[in-house]
Design an enzyme around this catalytic site. Structure first.
Site, PDB file in Angstrom:
ATOM      1  N   GLN A 147       0.729   6.376  -7.661  1.00  0.00           N
ATOM      2  CA  GLN A 147      -0.416   7.086  -7.081  1.00  0.00           C
ATOM      3  C   GLN A 147      -0.181   8.593  -7.207  1.00  0.00           C
ATOM      4  OE1 GLN A 147      -1.281   7.748  -2.761  1.00  0.00           O
ATOM      5  NE2 GLN A 147      -2.952   6.279  -3.099  1.00  0.00           N
TER       6      GLN A 147
ATOM      7  N   TYR B  58      -7.611  15.058   0.781  1.00  0.00           N
ATOM      8  CA  TYR B  58      -6.791  15.817  -0.169  1.00  0.00           C
ATOM      9  C   TYR B  58      -7.703  16.456  -1.222  1.00  0.00           C
ATOM     10  CZ  TYR B  58      -3.111  13.319   2.278  1.00  0.00           C
ATOM     11  OH  TYR B  58      -2.292  12.825   3.259  1.00  0.00           O
TER      12      TYR B  58
ATOM     13  N   ARG C  34      -8.601   5.765  -5.463  1.00  0.00           N
ATOM     14  CA  ARG C  34      -8.763   5.533  -4.023  1.00  0.00           C
ATOM     15  C   ARG C  34      -9.799   6.511  -3.492  1.00  0.00           C
ATOM     16  NH1 ARG C  34      -4.461   4.672   0.899  1.00  0.00           N
ATOM     17  NH2 ARG C  34      -4.510   2.586  -0.014  1.00  0.00           N
TER      18      ARG C  34
ATOM     19  N   SER D  40       0.826  -1.207   0.000  1.00  0.00           N
ATOM     20  CA  SER D  40       0.000   0.000   0.000  1.00  0.00           C
ATOM     21  C   SER D  40       0.866   1.265   0.000  1.00  0.00           C
ATOM     22  CB  SER D  40      -0.890  -0.014   1.240  1.00  0.00           C
ATOM     23  OG  SER D  40      -2.033   0.771   1.064  1.00  0.00           O
ATOM     24  N   PRO D  41       0.340   2.383  -0.529  1.00  0.00           N
ATOM     25  CA  PRO D  41       1.095   3.644  -0.489  1.00  0.00           C
ATOM     26  C   PRO D  41       1.409   4.047   0.943  1.00  0.00           C
ATOM     27  CG  PRO D  41      -0.803   3.827  -1.947  1.00  0.00           C
ATOM     28  CD  PRO D  41      -0.955   2.532  -1.219  1.00  0.00           C
TER      29      PRO D  41
ATOM     30  N   ARG E  77       1.624  -1.188   6.978  1.00  0.00           N
ATOM     31  CA  ARG E  77       2.580  -1.338   8.080  1.00  0.00           C
ATOM     32  C   ARG E  77       3.277  -2.700   8.111  1.00  0.00           C
ATOM     33  NH1 ARG E  77      -1.283   2.218   9.570  1.00  0.00           N
ATOM     34  NH2 ARG E  77      -0.612   4.117  10.669  1.00  0.00           N
TER      35      ARG E  77
END
Length: 764
Positions: A492, A573, A621, A414-415, A716
Site C-alpha cells: 500500500q 491523506y 482504497r 488489512s494495513p 485488529r
C-alpha cells in the site's frame, strides 16, 4: 389503581391482562375506536420464543393463541423463474383479528372494562381521571402528539410503498417472497398463511414503480385488479382482498419508523408503535408490543412508584427496541434497494434476502438448513472457479483471481500502522509482523501505508519505499512469504498530505510533532485541526514531483516482488484530500466538481499503472463516506468514484470510510462499512474489499456469500491472533488450510479438541 389503556390493539389489551393477572383489584379500562371484533390488518407473526414468554405471563391466553396459529418452517423465494426454499426458520402466524378477539375475550374474563367505538381525543382528561395512562394508540398516536414536546418522536418515513392485502390462496408451510419484473419496474410480495383459509399478501415496490403504475390515482379495487394480474400465476385463481375501509385516503402506505426520546410523562407512558416501531419485513412489531406490556406490568408492581417503574421499563425495553430496529433498518433498506441485487443469481439473491437483517448469519443458516446452505456454497465455489467442487468449503476458503493474481482464500490482513520503522526502513519488527500473519493462513497480507517520500510520511515511525535499503528490507519480507507460505503480499503506497508530520500512534494520534515538524502538502491550505500546521497548497511542480515519487516507489515495489499494489486514496491523506470537497477548495482544474477533484489522483494512478506489471492488479482504497452531513463525500459519490476508477483501469476497490475530517460523525457497529462495499460492488459492478469491524468467520462468510464484497479485510483480529485464518479453518472443520509443516501437530490438537467439544455439546 385506576388504569386507562388508550388503544385496544395487542399492546393495550395485553397490558390490561397482565395488570389484572398481577392484581385483580386494579380497575382497568381499554378504550378503542373500532367496533368489537372488528379490526384493520390481516396476519401477524410471532416466534416460539415470544409464545413462551406469553405462556409464562398468562397461560390461558397463550394456549388459545397457540391453538389458532399456522406454523411454517420454510422461506420460499420466487425469483427469475425459479423457486428456492430454505427450511428451519420456525415462525408462526395468526390473524390479527383473531389475536385481538382472543385477547378481548381474555381481558373481559379478567374483569377489564372494554370501551369500543370511542375516539381518543382529550388526553389530559384521561390523565386526570386515571392513576396510570398507557398510550398504545399506534404509530400515529394522538396521545404522543398531544405531548410531542416531551416525547420528542423521531419519525423516519421510509421510501417504499406497500399495500396490506389478504387472499384465500394458501402458501402451505412457507413464508413466501415473490419478485416480478413488469414493464413499470419490479414489484414484490411478502406472503404467509395465518389460518386454514387465509394468507397475508403484502405488495411492495419502490416509489418510482408505484408512480409508473399510477397506483396513486387508482381506487383500492383497481389496485387489487392490477396486483391480481401481476401475481396471477401464484394466486391460482384466488382473488385479493382489502380491508382498507379502515384507512383514511389511499390504501398504499409508507412505513414510518418511530423512536421517541422519552417514553413517559408524569402518569402517562407510551407503548407499542406509539413508542417505537419495527418494520413489518422482520415481523417484530407485535412481539415488541406484547413483551413491552409484560415488562411494564411487572415493573408497576415491583417498583416503589410509577416514576421508578417507568425508568426500569424504558431502560430494559429501549435496548431491545434498538436491537430490533437495527435489524429492521437493515431489512427495510434491503428492500428499498432491492433493484441493486436483481442481477444476482437466484441462489445468491436468496441468500442475500435471508441474511438481510444480520440476525441470520452463515452458520445460523447451516443450523436451520444444512443441505440448502451446502448447495449454496457449492454454487458459490463453482461460480468462482468455473467448475463444480467435489468437496464443499465455506466462501472464505474459496480462491479468488484478479488478473494474474490468485489468492488461496479471501481473508486479507488489512494495513495496520506499526510506527516501528527507522528512517523509513522496515526493521525486524516488520519482518516478524508480516511473516507471522502470512504463516497464519491469510490469503493476502498488506503492508501498512508505505510512504513515497520522507516528507510524505505520517510519522517518523512510518516506513517508506524511496531508498535502496528500504527496497531491500521489503524484498526480504516478500521473499520469505513467497518461499514459506501460499500467501501473497500487497504493497500500500500513500502520501500523508495534510495529516503528515505527526506523533506516533500510541502518543497523540494526528497531533503535530512536539518539535522538528517538516513542511506538509495539500490541495488547499486547510489544516487538519487548529493545532496542526497549515499545509502548503500544491503547485503544478509539486504535483509532478509527488506523481513521480509514486511511480518510483511502484517500480521499487515491483522489483521487491509484491503481488498487488494499492494506492491509498482514503482517510484524509494527500489523494483523499484532493477527492473530498471538505479539504479541496481549489478553483483551478483540480478543484470544484468531482471530475476535477479526481483529476490528479487519476493522473497518479495512470502513471503508476504504466510501470506496474501488467499481470498484477492495482487496488485503490477510498473513503466511501466522510460522515459529514454537509458538503462531504457520501455513498452516492462513492459509487461514482468507483465507476470512474474502474473506467481508468483500477481492478478492485478497498472500501473504507471516514477519517477525512475532525467533523466526522461515524456510525459504528458490526461490519459497519460493509454496506458501502455492497453498494459499490453491486451498483458500479467492480470487485470490492470490505473492511471495518469484521471479526468472526461468520461475518466473512455472510459478506462473501451474499455478494457484498469479494475479499474481507480484518485488522485488529490479526493483531490479537496472527493465526486467525488457521484457527477459523479448524473451528469450521476445514482440513485443507495451508498449515506450515512444523505447525501440523498444533492443527491436529485443535481438531481433536473441536471434535471432543462437538461430542460434549451433542452436535455429533
Amino acid at each position: 389503581m385506576r388504569v386507562a389503556c388508550l388503544g385496544g390493539g395487542p399492546a393495550g389489551l395485553y397490558f390490561a391482562i397482565s395488570m389484572k393477572r398481577r392484581d385483580p383489584s386494579h380497575d382497568v379500562t381499554v378504550i378503542e375506536r373500532n367496533r368489537p371484533y372488528d379490526t384493520f390488518g390481516w396476519g401477524v407473526v410471532l416466534s416460539d420464543e415470544t409464545l413462551d414468554n406469553l405462556a409464562r405471563n398468562d397461560a390461558e391466553s397463550a394456549a388459545e393463541i397457540r391453538k389458532n396459529f399456522s406454523y411454517w418452517d420454510d422461506v420460499a423465494v420466487h425469483y427469475r423463474g425459479q423457486m428456492i426454499a430454505s427450511g428451519g426458520h420456525g415462525f408462526c402466524g395468526i390473524g390479527r383479528k383473531k389475536l385481538l378477539n382472543v385477547l378481548q375475550d381474555r381481558a373481559r374474563d379478567l374483569g377489564v372494562n372494554l370501551v369500543f367505538e370511542t375516539e381518543i381525543e382529550d388526553i389530559d382528561t384521561y390523565r386526570r381521571d386515571f392513576d396510570l395512562v398507557v398510550a398504545c394508540d399506534g404509530v400515529n398516536s394522538r396521545a404522543r402528539k398531544a405531548h410531542e414536546d416531551v416525547f420528542k418522536p423521531d419519525i423516519d418515513t421510509r421510501a417504499c410503498k406497500y399495500i396490506w392485502l389478504g387472499t384465500t390462496q394458501t402458501f402451505g408451510d412457507a413464508f413466501t417472497f415473490i419478485f416480478e419484473e413488469t414493464e413499470h419496474g419490479w414489484i414484490w410480495v411478502h406472503a404467509y398463511q395465518f389460518d386454514d383459509k387465509t394468507a397475508t399478501f403484502i405488495v411492495e415496490c419502490t416509489e418510482q414503480t408505484w408512480r409508473n403504475f399510477g397506483f396513486g390515482d387508482m381506487t383500492t379495487d383497481e389496485t387489487i385488479a392490477v396486483c391480481e394480474k401481476i401475481f396471477g400465476k401464484y394466486l391460482d385463481g384466488h382473488g385479493l382482498m382489502s380491508n382498507a375501509k379502515h384507512l383514511r385516503g389511499s390504501a398504499w402506505l409508507n412505513f414510518n419508523r418511530v423512536l421517541c426520546e422519552t417514553w413517559s410523562h408524569e402518569n402517562m407512558v407510551l407503548m407499542g408503535d406509539a413508542a417505537a416501531t419495527a418494520h413489518f419485513s422482520i415481523g417484530s412489531g407485535t412481539k415488541l408490543a406484547l413483551e413491552s406490556a409484560i415488562a411494564l406490568a411487572e415493573y408497576v408492581h415491583s417498583e416503589p412508584d410509577l416514576t421508578a417503574a417507568f425508568r426500569r421499563y424504558e431502560d430494559e425495553r429501549r435496548l431491545e427496541v434498538l436491537r430490533l430496529q437495527s435489524a429492521a433498518r437493515n431489512s427495510t433498506e434491503w428492500f428499498e434497494e432491492v433493484e441493486r441485487y436483481l442481477h444476482l443469481d437466484p441462489v445468491q439473491f436468496t441468500y442475500s434476502l435471508l441474511t438481510r437483517s444480520q440476525r441470520i448469519s452463515h452458520e445460523n443458516l447451516r443450523a436451520r438448513d444444512a443441505a440448502w446452505l451446502e448447495s449454496a456454497e457449492r454454487w458459490f465455489e463453482a461460480n468462482a472457479v468455473g467448475q463444480m467442487p467435489e468437496t464443499v468449503r465455506a466462501p472464505m476458503f474459496v480462491p479468488f483471481r484478479l488478473r494474474g493474481l490468485e489468492l488461496a482464500n479471501r481473508i486479507v490482513v488489512s494495513p495496520m500502522a506499526q510506527y516501528k520503522a527507522e528512517n523509513g526502513c522496515p526493521t525486524d519488527w516488520h519482518f516478524t509482523h508480516y511473516t507471522s500473519r502470512a504463516l497464519g493462513g491469510a490469503g493476502l497480507v498488506y503492508t501498512e501505508m508505505t510512504c513515497v517520500s520522507p516528507e510524505g510520511r505520517i510519522t517518523r515511525g512510518c516506513p517508506g519505499l524511496y531508498a535502496d535499503d528500504q527496497e531491500a528490507a521489503w524484498k526480504r519480507i516478500v521473499d520469505f512469504v513467497h518461499r514459506e507460505t501460499p500467501a501473497k503480499m500487497a504493497l500500500q503506497l500513500g502520501h500523508s498530505g495534510p495529516k503528515g508530520s505527526t506523533q506516533l500512534g500510541w502518543e497523540e494520534m494526528d497531533a503535530p510533532l512536539k518539535d522538528g515538524n517538516w513542511e506538509i502538502l495539500a490541495p488547499s491550505p486547510i489544516a487538519w485541526s487548529d493545532r496542526n500546521q497549515v499545509p502548503k497548497e500544491m503547485t503544478r511542480a509539486d504535483m509532478d514531483r509527488v506523481r513521480d515519487q509514486f511511480v518510483a516507489a511502484a517500480e521499487r515495489g515491483a522489483r521487491a516482488g509484491f503481488d498487488l499494489l494499492e494506492l491509498h486514496y482514503a482517510h484524509g491523506y494527500l489523494m483523499s484530500a484532493f477527492i473530498t470537497p471538505l479539504t479541496n477548495r481549489r478553483t483551478d482544474a483540480y478543484g470544484g466538481s468531482l471530475e476535477n477533484r479526481l483529476r490528479f489522483p487519476l493522473e497518479v494512478f495512470r502513471a503508476v499503472r504504466a510501470v506496474w506489471p501488467e499481470d498484477k492488479p492495482i487496488s485503490i482504497r477510498i473513503s466511501a463516506n466522510d460522515w459529514v452531513e454537509e458538503d462531504g463525500i457520501g455513498p452516492d459519490d462513492a459509487v461514482e468514484i468507483a465507476r470512474i476508477l474502474q473506467e481508468a483501469g483500477v481492478d478492485i476497490i478497498d472500501v473504507s470510510a471516514g477519517q477525512t475530517s475532525k467533523r466526522a460523525r461515524p456510525v459504528y457497529g458490526r461490519m459497519f462499512q460493509t454496506p458501502f462495499s455492497d453498494r459499490i460492488r453491486n451498483e458500479a459492478g467492480i470487485a470490492t474489499m470490505a473492511v471495518g469491524n469484521i471479526y468472526e468467520p461468520d461475518h466473512v462468510n455472510s459478506i462473501l456469500m451474499a455478494g457484498r464484497a469479494d475479499l474481507c479485510c480484518l485488522a485488529r483480529p490479526h493483531l490479537a491472533d496472527p493465526y486467525w485464518t488457521l484457527h477459523a479453518a479448524a473451528a469450521l472443520g476445514y482440513d485443507e488450510a495451508a498449515w506450515p509443516s512444523p505447525y501440523l501437530p498444533g492443527r491436529d490438537q485443535l481438531q481433536r479438541l473441536a471434535a471432543r467439544q462437538d461430542v460434549m455439546t451433542g452436535k455429533v
